[in-house]
Motif scaffolding. Sequence first.
Motif, PDB file in Angstrom:
ATOM      1  N   ASP A  60      37.601  41.814  29.384  1.00  0.00           N
ATOM      2  CA  ASP A  60      38.192  43.155  29.339  1.00  0.00           C
ATOM      3  C   ASP A  60      39.623  43.146  29.869  1.00  0.00           C
ATOM      4  N   GLN A  63      43.319  44.072  28.033  1.00  0.00           N
ATOM      5  CA  GLN A  63      44.266  45.012  28.634  1.00  0.00           C
ATOM      6  C   GLN A  63      45.606  44.334  28.914  1.00  0.00           C
ATOM      7  N   ASP A  90      48.387  43.734  26.040  1.00  0.00           N
ATOM      8  CA  ASP A  90      49.358  44.801  25.784  1.00  0.00           C
ATOM      9  C   ASP A  90      50.382  44.909  26.911  1.00  0.00           C
ATOM     10  N   THR A  91      49.915  44.849  28.134  1.00  0.00           N
ATOM     11  CA  THR A  91      50.773  45.061  29.298  1.00  0.00           C
ATOM     12  C   THR A  91      51.780  43.933  29.504  1.00  0.00           C
TER      13      THR A  91
END
Length: 199
Positions: free
Chosen positions: A15, A19, A22-23
């Motif tokens: 997970d 995330q 993208d960051t």
Amino acid sequence: MLEQRIQQQFFESADLQVQAADTLARPLADAVHAVLGCITAGGKLMVCGSGGSTADAQHLAAQFVGRFERERPGLAALALGTDSVLSQSLARESGINDVLAKQVQALGLPGDVLLVLAPAGDDEAVIAAVQSAHGKDMTVIAFTGRQAPGLAAELMETDVQVAVPHDRAARIREIHVLALHCLCDAVDVQLMGEQEPNA
């Protein structure tokens, strides 16, 4: 029960990877550009870490000097704080928090890049190394976790922070390793073009 706990570790890590994709894409691209600018101008990458991240620093330096996934000429890189005799001697003379900074002062040149791996972001030795790098007109790339107020306060506009959006050190280090592999891959692609790796 134990198997479920083990599975949960994998799920949490997966997970976070989604995330972080993208960051971290933009800051990692900025880090690649900083490293490429340094290497192509004849400079070197200096790498250091706090705690267990010191081993990750050694691994990155080895991938630059040797190879990542395909053969290429070696790239100038050096892991700091890994020579135990040197580190112990410097710690006795200057204090443990100055071990990395002294190496940056002695070996760093304007145009070089210092890449620091600091999951907690508050390690005094790493912060001192960053301050020394700025004193030598070096760019700093800081791999941190979400919370890194001490280190973030030291960064300049020309520096790059790759901040993993998590607080747990184990998860942060997992993403740091993946991000370092992304860095190596992108540098190779920029220097040598697209091709399948020989892994």
